[in-house]
Write a protein that holds these residues in place. Structure first.
Motif, mmCIF file in Angstrom:
data_model
loop_
_atom_site.group_PDB
_atom_site.id
_atom_site.type_symbol
_atom_site.label_atom_id
_atom_site.label_comp_id
_atom_site.label_asym_id
_atom_site.label_seq_id
_atom_site.Cartn_x
_atom_site.Cartn_y
_atom_site.Cartn_z
ATOM 1 N N ALA A 32 0.834 -1.204 0.000
ATOM 2 C CA ALA A 32 0.000 0.000 0.000
ATOM 3 C C ALA A 32 0.869 1.254 0.000
ATOM 4 O O ALA A 32 0.571 2.224 -0.705
ATOM 5 C CB ALA A 32 -0.940 0.001 1.201
ATOM 6 N N ASP A 33 1.969 1.223 0.741
ATOM 7 C CA ASP A 33 2.873 2.373 0.805
ATOM 8 C C ASP A 33 3.557 2.644 -0.538
ATOM 9 O O ASP A 33 4.004 3.749 -0.795
ATOM 10 C CB ASP A 33 3.953 2.159 1.876
ATOM 11 N N ARG A 34 3.635 1.620 -1.388
ATOM 12 C CA ARG A 34 4.344 1.747 -2.667
ATOM 13 C C ARG A 34 3.421 1.637 -3.874
ATOM 14 O O ARG A 34 3.888 1.527 -5.003
ATOM 15 C CB ARG A 34 5.437 0.681 -2.754
ATOM 16 N N ASP A 35 2.118 1.628 -3.618
ATOM 17 C CA ASP A 35 1.125 1.532 -4.686
ATOM 18 C C ASP A 35 1.337 0.282 -5.546
ATOM 19 O O ASP A 35 1.267 0.332 -6.771
ATOM 20 C CB ASP A 35 1.128 2.795 -5.553
ATOM 21 N N LEU A 36 1.635 -0.845 -4.879
ATOM 22 C CA LEU A 36 1.773 -2.142 -5.548
ATOM 23 C C LEU A 36 0.659 -3.056 -5.078
ATOM 24 O O LEU A 36 0.094 -2.861 -3.999
ATOM 25 C CB LEU A 36 3.124 -2.787 -5.213
ATOM 26 N N LYS A 37 0.364 -4.061 -5.859
ATOM 27 C CA LYS A 37 -0.648 -5.048 -5.475
ATOM 28 C C LYS A 37 0.038 -6.187 -4.721
ATOM 29 O O LYS A 37 1.108 -6.661 -5.116
ATOM 30 C CB LYS A 37 -1.365 -5.584 -6.702
ATOM 31 N N VAL A 38 -0.597 -6.628 -3.642
ATOM 32 C CA VAL A 38 -0.028 -7.695 -2.806
ATOM 33 C C VAL A 38 0.176 -8.958 -3.633
ATOM 34 O O VAL A 38 1.194 -9.640 -3.494
ATOM 35 C CB VAL A 38 -0.928 -7.983 -1.581
ATOM 36 N N ASN A 39 -0.789 -9.275 -4.513
ATOM 37 C CA ASN A 39 -0.641 -10.501 -5.306
ATOM 38 C C ASN A 39 0.565 -10.423 -6.250
ATOM 39 O O ASN A 39 1.190 -11.438 -6.540
ATOM 40 C CB ASN A 39 -1.917 -10.845 -6.064
ATOM 41 N N GLN A 40 0.928 -9.210 -6.722
ATOM 42 C CA GLN A 40 2.134 -9.052 -7.543
ATOM 43 C C GLN A 40 3.377 -9.397 -6.723
ATOM 44 O O GLN A 40 4.253 -10.116 -7.200
ATOM 45 C CB GLN A 40 2.284 -7.613 -8.034
ATOM 46 N N LEU A 41 3.448 -8.847 -5.519
ATOM 47 C CA LEU A 41 4.596 -9.105 -4.653
ATOM 48 C C LEU A 41 4.720 -10.586 -4.345
ATOM 49 O O LEU A 41 5.794 -11.175 -4.491
ATOM 50 C CB LEU A 41 4.477 -8.309 -3.345
ATOM 51 N N ARG A 42 3.627 -11.200 -3.938
ATOM 52 C CA ARG A 42 3.671 -12.634 -3.587
ATOM 53 C C ARG A 42 4.045 -13.497 -4.791
ATOM 54 O O ARG A 42 4.786 -14.465 -4.658
ATOM 55 C CB ARG A 42 2.337 -13.048 -2.977
ATOM 56 N N TRP A 43 3.528 -13.139 -5.980
ATOM 57 C CA TRP A 43 3.849 -13.897 -7.183
ATOM 58 C C TRP A 43 5.330 -13.789 -7.492
ATOM 59 O O TRP A 43 5.982 -14.780 -7.822
ATOM 60 C CB TRP A 43 3.013 -13.407 -8.367
ATOM 61 N N GLN A 44 5.892 -12.582 -7.361
ATOM 62 C CA GLN A 44 7.314 -12.376 -7.629
ATOM 63 C C GLN A 44 8.191 -13.126 -6.622
ATOM 64 O O GLN A 44 9.222 -13.694 -6.983
ATOM 65 C CB GLN A 44 7.661 -10.877 -7.629
ATOM 66 N N ILE A 45 7.776 -13.144 -5.359
ATOM 67 C CA ILE A 45 8.529 -13.885 -4.333
ATOM 68 C C ILE A 45 8.503 -15.375 -4.652
ATOM 69 O O ILE A 45 9.530 -16.055 -4.626
ATOM 70 C CB ILE A 45 7.969 -13.601 -2.924
ATOM 71 N N THR A 46 7.322 -15.904 -4.967
ATOM 72 C CA THR A 46 7.185 -17.325 -5.303
ATOM 73 C C THR A 46 8.011 -17.675 -6.531
ATOM 74 O O THR A 46 8.685 -18.707 -6.564
ATOM 75 C CB THR A 46 5.701 -17.679 -5.542
ATOM 76 N N LEU A 51 12.878 -20.371 -8.774
ATOM 77 C CA LEU A 51 14.142 -20.240 -9.502
ATOM 78 C C LEU A 51 15.322 -20.623 -8.622
ATOM 79 O O LEU A 51 16.248 -21.288 -9.069
ATOM 80 C CB LEU A 51 14.325 -18.811 -10.013
ATOM 81 N N ASN A 52 15.286 -20.206 -7.351
ATOM 82 C CA ASN A 52 16.375 -20.525 -6.429
ATOM 83 C C ASN A 52 16.452 -22.010 -6.140
ATOM 84 O O ASN A 52 17.535 -22.553 -5.952
ATOM 85 C CB ASN A 52 16.233 -19.733 -5.126
ATOM 86 N N LYS A 53 15.308 -22.691 -6.077
ATOM 87 C CA LYS A 53 15.326 -24.144 -5.847
ATOM 88 C C LYS A 53 15.988 -24.859 -7.014
ATOM 89 O O LYS A 53 16.665 -25.858 -6.825
ATOM 90 C CB LYS A 53 13.907 -24.679 -5.644
ATOM 91 N N ASN A 54 15.790 -24.342 -8.225
ATOM 92 C CA ASN A 54 16.414 -24.933 -9.405
ATOM 93 C C ASN A 54 17.874 -24.540 -9.529
ATOM 94 O O ASN A 54 18.629 -25.152 -10.259
ATOM 95 C CB ASN A 54 15.663 -24.511 -10.677
ATOM 96 N N ASN A 55 18.282 -23.519 -8.830
ATOM 97 C CA ASN A 55 19.634 -22.967 -8.884
ATOM 98 C C ASN A 55 20.287 -23.105 -7.517
ATOM 99 O O ASN A 55 20.678 -22.120 -6.921
ATOM 100 C CB ASN A 55 19.547 -21.484 -9.260
ATOM 101 N N GLN A 56 20.409 -24.301 -6.999
ATOM 102 C CA GLN A 56 20.891 -24.549 -5.644
ATOM 103 C C GLN A 56 22.389 -24.293 -5.527
ATOM 104 O O GLN A 56 23.195 -25.188 -5.681
ATOM 105 C CB GLN A 56 20.589 -25.991 -5.225
ATOM 106 N N SER A 57 22.767 -23.060 -5.274
ATOM 107 C CA SER A 57 24.169 -22.745 -5.033
ATOM 108 C C SER A 57 24.288 -22.157 -3.628
ATOM 109 O O SER A 57 23.328 -21.653 -3.065
ATOM 110 C CB SER A 57 24.690 -21.759 -6.077
ATOM 111 N N ILE A 58 25.479 -22.225 -3.091
ATOM 112 C CA ILE A 58 25.705 -21.737 -1.737
ATOM 113 C C ILE A 58 26.183 -20.297 -1.814
ATOM 114 O O ILE A 58 27.073 -19.964 -2.594
ATOM 115 C CB ILE A 58 26.752 -22.597 -1.009
ATOM 116 N N HIS A 59 25.575 -19.434 -1.008
ATOM 117 C CA HIS A 59 25.988 -18.040 -0.898
ATOM 118 C C HIS A 59 26.413 -17.808 0.546
ATOM 119 O O HIS A 59 25.632 -18.011 1.456
ATOM 120 C CB HIS A 59 24.828 -17.089 -1.240
ATOM 121 N N TRP A 60 27.657 -17.389 0.750
ATOM 122 C CA TRP A 60 28.156 -17.127 2.083
ATOM 123 C C TRP A 60 27.985 -15.652 2.405
ATOM 124 O O TRP A 60 28.195 -14.791 1.559
ATOM 125 C CB TRP A 60 29.625 -17.518 2.195
ATOM 126 N N VAL A 61 27.608 -15.372 3.630
ATOM 127 C CA VAL A 61 27.420 -14.012 4.090
ATOM 128 C C VAL A 61 28.335 -13.790 5.289
ATOM 129 O O VAL A 61 28.362 -14.598 6.208
ATOM 130 C CB VAL A 61 25.946 -13.772 4.516
#
Length: 106
Positions: A32-46, A51-61
Motif C-alpha cells: 500500500a505504501d508503494r502503490d503495488l498489489k499484494v498478489n504481484q509481490l507474492r507472485w514475484q517472491i514465489t 528459480l532458487n530451488k532450481n539454482n541450488q548454489s551456496i551463498h556465504w554471508v
C-alpha cells in the motif's frame, strides 16, 4: 484517463523484495505504501523461490560481532534451506543479522 504502469525489471523486483523483507511490515502495508498489489509481490517472491530451488548454489554471508554466547542447551531454527543452532545466552543482534541475511538469500 487510465494510469500507465511500467513493467518492473527482474533486478528492480529483487531490490523491492529485499526491501520488503527488511522492512518488518506486512505485505499489505508495504505494498500500500508503494502503490503495488499484494498478489504481484507474492507472485514475484514465489517465482524467485522456484528459480532458487532450481539454482541450488551456496551463498556465504560475512557477519561481524564482538560478543560471544554461552552453551548449555540449544534449538535449531530453519529458514529456507538454512539451519541455525541457537544456544542459551545467544547474541540477539547477531541472530537478527543472520536471520535478515538468510531472508534475503532464501
Amino acid at each position: 484517463m487510465a494510469e500507465v504502469t511500467r513493467k518492473l525489471s527482474s533486478q528492480e523486483w529483487d531490490e523491492l523484495i529485499e526491501n520488503y523483507h527488511s522492512s518488518g511490515l506486512s505485505a499489505a502495508k508495504w505494498c500500500a505504501d508503494r502503490d503495488l498489489k499484494v498478489n504481484q509481490l507474492r507472485w514475484q517472491i514465489t517465482k524467485r523461490q522456484k528459480l532458487n530451488k532450481n539454482n541450488q548454489s551456496i551463498h556465504w554471508v560475512s557477519l561481524h560481532t564482538n560478543s560471544s554466547a554461552t552453551v548449555s542447551s540449544s534449538i535449531t531454527v530453519k529458514i529456507g534451506n538454512a539451519e541455525i543452532s541457537v544456544s542459551d545466552g545467544f547474541n540477539k543482534e547477531l541472530f537478527a543479522e543472520v536471520v535478515h541475511s538468510l531472508l534475503t538469500l532464501c
